[in-house]
Design an enzyme around this catalytic site. Structure first.
Site, PDB file in Angstrom:
ATOM      1  N   TYR A 243     -28.401   6.802  34.732  1.00  0.00           N
ATOM      2  CA  TYR A 243     -28.605   6.532  33.302  1.00  0.00           C
ATOM      3  C   TYR A 243     -29.270   7.710  32.611  1.00  0.00           C
ATOM      4  O   TYR A 243     -29.841   8.602  33.256  1.00  0.00           O
ATOM      5  CB  TYR A 243     -29.464   5.270  33.115  1.00  0.00           C
ATOM      6  CG  TYR A 243     -30.910   5.412  33.557  1.00  0.00           C
ATOM      7  CD1 TYR A 243     -31.884   5.904  32.686  1.00  0.00           C
ATOM      8  CD2 TYR A 243     -31.302   5.057  34.844  1.00  0.00           C
ATOM      9  CE1 TYR A 243     -33.200   6.040  33.092  1.00  0.00           C
ATOM     10  CE2 TYR A 243     -32.615   5.186  35.260  1.00  0.00           C
ATOM     11  CZ  TYR A 243     -33.562   5.683  34.379  1.00  0.00           C
ATOM     12  OH  TYR A 243     -34.873   5.820  34.772  1.00  0.00           O
TER      13      TYR A 243
ATOM     14  N   LYS B   2      -8.082  29.937  10.356  1.00  0.00           N
ATOM     15  CA  LYS B   2      -7.204  30.095   9.199  1.00  0.00           C
ATOM     16  C   LYS B   2      -5.924  30.824   9.592  1.00  0.00           C
ATOM     17  O   LYS B   2      -4.812  30.383   9.272  1.00  0.00           O
ATOM     18  CB  LYS B   2      -7.945  30.858   8.100  1.00  0.00           C
ATOM     19  CG  LYS B   2      -7.277  30.835   6.740  1.00  0.00           C
ATOM     20  CD  LYS B   2      -8.209  31.408   5.674  1.00  0.00           C
ATOM     21  CE  LYS B   2      -9.430  30.541   5.506  1.00  0.00           C
ATOM     22  NZ  LYS B   2     -10.386  31.071   4.523  1.00  0.00           N
TER      23      LYS B   2
ATOM     24  N   MET C  51     -17.604  35.287   4.371  1.00  0.00           N
ATOM     25  CA  MET C  51     -17.324  35.972   3.117  1.00  0.00           C
ATOM     26  C   MET C  51     -16.422  35.143   2.211  1.00  0.00           C
ATOM     27  O   MET C  51     -15.470  34.513   2.658  1.00  0.00           O
ATOM     28  CB  MET C  51     -16.670  37.323   3.391  1.00  0.00           C
ATOM     29  CG  MET C  51     -16.627  38.216   2.163  1.00  0.00           C
ATOM     30  SD  MET C  51     -15.562  39.654   2.394  1.00  0.00           S
ATOM     31  CE  MET C  51     -13.998  38.994   1.825  1.00  0.00           C
TER      32      MET C  51
ATOM     33  N   HIS D 162     -18.400  23.333  -3.191  1.00  0.00           N
ATOM     34  CA  HIS D 162     -19.182  23.845  -2.050  1.00  0.00           C
ATOM     35  C   HIS D 162     -20.245  22.838  -1.636  1.00  0.00           C
ATOM     36  O   HIS D 162     -20.397  22.533  -0.448  1.00  0.00           O
ATOM     37  CB  HIS D 162     -19.833  25.177  -2.446  1.00  0.00           C
ATOM     38  CG  HIS D 162     -20.727  25.750  -1.386  1.00  0.00           C
ATOM     39  ND1 HIS D 162     -22.081  25.462  -1.325  1.00  0.00           N
ATOM     40  CD2 HIS D 162     -20.470  26.564  -0.333  1.00  0.00           C
ATOM     41  CE1 HIS D 162     -22.606  26.094  -0.300  1.00  0.00           C
ATOM     42  NE2 HIS D 162     -21.653  26.766   0.333  1.00  0.00           N
TER      43      HIS D 162
ATOM     44  N   ARG E  31      -6.611  22.942   7.689  1.00  0.00           N
ATOM     45  CA  ARG E  31      -7.581  22.932   8.794  1.00  0.00           C
ATOM     46  C   ARG E  31      -8.046  21.494   8.975  1.00  0.00           C
ATOM     47  O   ARG E  31      -7.889  20.660   8.068  1.00  0.00           O
ATOM     48  CB  ARG E  31      -8.771  23.838   8.489  1.00  0.00           C
ATOM     49  CG  ARG E  31      -9.534  23.461   7.232  1.00  0.00           C
ATOM     50  CD  ARG E  31     -10.577  24.506   6.883  1.00  0.00           C
ATOM     51  NE  ARG E  31     -11.197  24.216   5.593  1.00  0.00           N
ATOM     52  CZ  ARG E  31     -11.984  25.063   4.941  1.00  0.00           C
ATOM     53  NH1 ARG E  31     -12.247  26.259   5.458  1.00  0.00           N
ATOM     54  NH2 ARG E  31     -12.527  24.736   3.789  1.00  0.00           N
TER      55      ARG E  31
ATOM     56  N   SER F 233     -36.987   9.576  37.799  1.00  0.00           N
ATOM     57  CA  SER F 233     -36.644   9.797  36.389  1.00  0.00           C
ATOM     58  C   SER F 233     -37.081  11.211  36.043  1.00  0.00           C
ATOM     59  O   SER F 233     -38.259  11.549  36.179  1.00  0.00           O
ATOM     60  CB  SER F 233     -37.349   8.787  35.485  1.00  0.00           C
ATOM     61  OG  SER F 233     -37.003   9.029  34.129  1.00  0.00           O
TER      62      SER F 233
ATOM     63  N   GLY G  16     -20.676  29.933   5.657  1.00  0.00           N
ATOM     64  CA  GLY G  16     -21.493  31.134   5.456  1.00  0.00           C
ATOM     65  C   GLY G  16     -20.710  32.426   5.440  1.00  0.00           C
ATOM     66  O   GLY G  16     -21.260  33.488   5.171  1.00  0.00           O
TER      67      GLY G  16
ATOM     68  N   CYS H   8     -35.406  10.980  31.276  1.00  0.00           N
ATOM     69  CA  CYS H   8     -36.116  10.388  30.142  1.00  0.00           C
ATOM     70  C   CYS H   8     -36.717  11.431  29.209  1.00  0.00           C
ATOM     71  O   CYS H   8     -37.403  11.095  28.254  1.00  0.00           O
ATOM     72  CB  CYS H   8     -37.206   9.438  30.622  1.00  0.00           C
ATOM     73  SG  CYS H   8     -38.485  10.224  31.620  1.00  0.00           S
TER      74      CYS H   8
ATOM     75  N   ARG I  17      -9.059  37.049   2.933  1.00  0.00           N
ATOM     76  CA  ARG I  17      -9.949  35.945   3.299  1.00  0.00           C
ATOM     77  C   ARG I  17     -10.484  36.146   4.716  1.00  0.00           C
ATOM     78  O   ARG I  17      -9.801  36.685   5.574  1.00  0.00           O
ATOM     79  CB  ARG I  17      -9.204  34.606   3.243  1.00  0.00           C
ATOM     80  CG  ARG I  17      -8.829  34.117   1.859  1.00  0.00           C
ATOM     81  CD  ARG I  17      -8.082  32.781   1.964  1.00  0.00           C
ATOM     82  NE  ARG I  17      -7.937  32.129   0.672  1.00  0.00           N
ATOM     83  CZ  ARG I  17      -6.894  32.274  -0.122  1.00  0.00           C
ATOM     84  NH1 ARG I  17      -5.891  33.062   0.238  1.00  0.00           N
ATOM     85  NH2 ARG I  17      -6.815  31.632  -1.273  1.00  0.00           N
TER      86      ARG I  17
END
Length: 892
Positions: free
Chosen positions: A868, A43, A124, A473, A357, A781, A122, A848, A113
């Site tokens: 992979y 912010k 304030m 919210h 934001r 693997s 979560g 895996c 803020r």
């Protein structure tokens, strides 16, 4: 710039360090910018950035995140020099605004803020109108000639300060306000006159005194100090900690405190406040999207107390303001190169921007925005690929409601967060968590949600609220979590005490099933069926870009033809783990397995295994057909035999009856197979060596299936994987057994197929001696589930009792069973890759374990040079995108 106060470094008594705690912004110039989020919070950094580029932002200053860290480490005390810098910046703010904090005749009011580097619901809540007291409110009346506005601002301040800063129960204030509205016949807050609000203030002060045992503070600087401390304290409140745990946010110092000059949206019919998005956060459509309220202050919109109006209404009511706001939203999106979430206030016709934001959005919106920004030449393809959180794609991959079934619509609200959800109704976050822990699918039903509900929202399948708009919210948090949400359903009446809600004639009680369609905003009675999702449109485009970028192949963990089909639909390029034991538990199969276990000799075991052979062969044929020539890695039997036997007496009796043997025989076998530590016991390759006939049957089934399909014109290259190998000799014995069996099948079938024999690296010794194991293995693997357990000495099933504490204390950064422990387990993996490839340059290597679907683990696999990753079917697109991002980040 503010004078930096020198203080002694904590590391050395002889050295001093100049610390700047406060950064100012205002009138086109700021002491920070958007790159300083770590220090100023998201912010504060964006307020500074907007100030620098000429956006109309009220002046203010930011106390840094580092200060929060010092405050919490210093026993909740301000570090030396902070008060001096705050007073200094208050003076600068007063000069910039031409107002003075606490002055009756020309008062400066400010908002306070919180703002961490990462947006966290979560944290304030905001405190507005700070600086008001019994004297200032009188001066505000004279200055504005608006008595109602002054008393409305004061009552809001007392309620916010009392609730947020001093923990006075919010409901106590609300009760007074509701009672006053009933007394005067007012339907909404705006219908209360100045005298009504003056009486509310009097009652609020009494509530404050009763709870805090002190009068409401009259000194504005004392108010400011208390509010700033509350922001610092909120960093470690329960809901903030919960949110960080849910979203795996770690490594931040704390939250910044943003103190900003107030502008007022509650100064009458020419004022208002709102929240808008530069694009639709639910769908990603390039259309100005948002809501506002006339004669209101910021928190009114997101609190869901009143139903707001849309941007279309704003464009008609105040066209010049709308035109200015629309120009700003386009400018901010182009500047930040991303969809923005903007808070604004209109004070007597003048527009101010309070925050911007990167907007939280659904997965569908994230994909669409990323793809369209490329088409608009705002982003490159590489930038777009990095804009989408791979984990968020999970929202797009799960089923939606079957449109053919009958649905009973009982209520309609706002489509706040898309998706389909069915579950049992609960009315509190605590109940949602408790029911979910027992395996229940739940829908959280609330009049309106608040940050305290974060835990319940996280476990719920969907969220339903009676109040609130598209930026409430509930809506914002649900979209961020990927939860289905229907908000603002004014047709329902919720009775928390009776644990039920009514919608027309329908009465829905706690535990009853309802279904939510977050895309349509509809509420249905009962449980609805769903259909599978498919990749298409922008999603398919993004996946195509990812596939063109990534180096890692992506396979799936699948044990059935259905798993294989789902995974192929999501882009899987083979099966990296087929767990054959999962095929043994159904119907006649488990009986045959138990016959084999009860057999006294090899001949008896082979007789029982002969019954399993055609079943296994059929399974493999189905999987090979579904994968259409892509590679399939099949792990031979891994778990200990006791897992196939019943442990309870009643179930043992049932098994004895089915198999026509005395129950004592079953009990004796269960006791004989009992192991003190089954994870380290008689399982995997150890079973194959002691009972070679089991592995011989499975290898025969695999190769017979491949030969049968070859005759149909399909090319199948099965990869036979020996589990739990710790030495070269173990693998050598079982490889020889497999080759002997394969050659017999070739002779019988009169044909041959290509095949590979390799191993899972899941025992630390195998990793340490990988150069020797690679002399026999054709592929590796990594079974990272067991490799993690054995390396760390943690049981995956039991670590939950302490893992949370370990994460909180920073012993591990992430849950080691969700993301690879790179320092420990990762070192073994890297060593094994290097040693294996030293023996065989082109050794095929993959992973895996469950980590194969985790983006950070995929980045590690890319870094160490695997071929992979393999993951569950629904995580295949996540892995495809994460693999592309790994390449792009490695380039950087």
């Amino acid at each position: 710039m503010s004078t930096a106060t020198c203080r002694k470094s904590s590391k050395s008594k002889s050295k001093s360090k100049c610390e700047k705690y406060v950064y100012f912004f205002g009138h086109g110039k700021a002491e920070g910018d958007a790159k300083m989020k770590g220090l100023l919070g998201g912010k504060g950094a964006n307020l500074a950035e907007m100030t620098n580029i000429g956006i109309p932002v009220p002046a203010g200053f930011t106390i840094t995140t580092e200060t929060c860290d010092l405050y919490n480490k210093n026993g909740k005390k301000w570090p030396a020099g902070l008060e001096e810098q705050v007073r200094e910046n208050v003076a600068k703010l007063e000069k910039a605004m031409g107002l003075k904090l606490g002055d009756r005749n020309n008062p400066l009011l400010v908002s306070v803020r919180s703002g961490a580097a990462v947006s966290m619901p979560g944290m304030m809540d905001t405190v507005l109108n700070l600086g008001l007291n019994s004297e200032v409110v009188q001066g505000l009346i004279v200055k504005t000639e608006n008595e109602r506005f002054a008393w409305d601002s004061y009552r809001r301040f007392i309620q916010m300060f009392g609730d947020v800063v001093m923990e006075v129960p919010h409901d106590d204030f609300e009760h007074v306000l509701e009672k006053k509205k009933q007394q005067v016949g007012a339907k909404s807050d705006t219908e209360l006159n100045a005298n009504d609000l003056k009486d509310v203030v009097r009652q609020y002060k009494k509530i404050y005194l009763d709870h805090t045992k002190e009068e409401f503070p009259q000194d504005p600087f004392e108010q400011l100090v208390k509010a700033a401390n509350a922001v610092f304290n909120s960093w470690n409140n329960a809901r903030a900690i919960k949110y960080r745990q849910i979203n795996e946010i770690r490594g931040l110092l704390g939250t910044a405190v943003n103190i900003q000059a107030m502008v007022f949206g509650n100064m009458g019919e020419t004022s208002g406040t709102g929240v808008c998005f530069t694009r639709n956060p639910s769908t990603g459509e390039n259309k100005f999207y948002g809501e506002y309220l006339i004669n209101a202050q910021g928190e009114d919109v997101v609190a869901g107390i009143r139903t707001p109006e849309s941007m279309e209404v704003l464009s008609r009511k105040w066209p010049s303001v709308y035109k200015q706001l629309n120009a700003i939203r386009l400018r901010l999106e182009k500047h930040y190169k991303d969809m923005q979430d903007i808070e604004f206030t209109i004070q007597e016709g003048k527009l101010y921007i309070l925050q911007t934001r990167n907007g939280k959005r659904t997965a569908a919106a994230a994909v669409r925005v990323a793809v369209e920004l490329v088409k608009e030449k705002v982003l490159t393809r590489d930038q777009a690929l990095l804009r989408v959180d791979p984990k968020q794609l999970d929202q797009l991959l799960h089923p939606t409601f079957d449109p053919k079934q009958k649905k009973e619509v009982i209520a309609k609200g706002l489509p706040a967060s898309p998706g389909a959800a069915t579950g049992k109704v609960v009315f509190t976050a605590e109940d949602a968590e408790a029911w979910a822990k027992k395996g229940e699918a739940v829908i959280l039903v609330r009049i309106e949600t608040s940050p305290e509900d974060i835990g319940g929202m996280n476990v719920a399948k969907g969220i339903l609220t009676a109040r609130g708009g598209m930026t409430s919210h509930a809506a914002v948090v649900a979209r961020g979590m990927g939860k289905c949400c229907v908000a603002g359903v004014s047709d329902i009446q919720i009775d928390y005490k009776a644990r039920q809600f009514t919608a027309g004639t329908a009465v829905v009680k706690e535990g009853d099933f309802i279904s939510l369609d977050g895309s349509l905003g509809q509420v249905y009675l009962g449980k609805l069926n769903t259909i599978e999702s498919r990749l298409s449109g922008d999603f398919a485009t993004l996946m195509k870009w990812a596939d063109e970028t990534r180096k890692l192949k992506v396979r799936t963990n699948g044990d059935t033809p259905h798993d294989a089909e789902v995974a192929r639909r999501f882009g899987a390029e083979g099966i990296g783990l087929c767990r054959t034991e999962h095929m043994f538990f159904e119907g006649d199969r488990i009986i045959a397995v138990r016959e084999m276990i009860l057999a006294d000799d090899k001949a008896g075991r082979e007789k029982a295994l002969a019954k399993l052979l055609p079943m296994q062969r059929g399974d493999f044929e189905g999987i090979f057909e579904a994968m259409k020539g892509f590679p399939v890695t099949i792990r031979l039997l891994d778990p200990p035999l006791h897992e196939f036997l019943p442990q309870e007496a009643a179930n043992q009796q049932e098994m004895a009856d089915v198999m026509k043997v005395p129950v004592e025989v079953v009990k004796q076998k269960v006791e004989a197979l009992h192991e003190f530590n089954p994870m380290l016991g008689h399982r995997g390759c150890r079973l194959g060596i002691t009972y070679p006939e089991i592995y011989a049957m499975q290898v025969r089934a695999i190769i017979e299936a491949a030969c049968n399909l070859k005759k149909k014109g399909m090319k199948i290259v099965p990869e036979i994987m020996i589990p739990l190998v710790g030495t070269k000799k173990e693998l050598e014995i079982l490889r020889d057994l497999s080759i002997e069996t394969i050659n017999k099948v070739f002779a019988e079938k009169g044909t041959k197929v290509e095949y590979m024999i390799g191993t899972m690296i899941e025992v630390p010794r195998a990793a340490l001696t990988a150069d020797r194991v690679a002399e026999i293995a054709e592929f590796f693997s990594f079974g990272t589930n067991d490799l993690t357990q054995m390396t760390l000495g943690f049981s995956r099933d039991d670590s939950g009792s302490f893992m949370g504490v370990y994460l909180d204390q920073g012993i591990y950064e992430k849950d080691v069973f969700q993301s690879i422990d790179e320092e420990g387990v990762g070192s073994l993996i890297q060593l094994a890759v290097e040693k294996g490839r030293k023996t065989k340059k082109d050794l095929k290597i993959g992973i895996c374990g469950e980590h194969g679907g985790d983006p950070s683990s995929i980045a590690f696999c890319n870094k160490v040079g695997m071929n992979y990753v393999s993951c569950s079917p629904y995580r295949v697109p996540i892995a495809r995108l994460a693999a592309a991002q790994a390449v792009l980040r490695q380039k950087k």
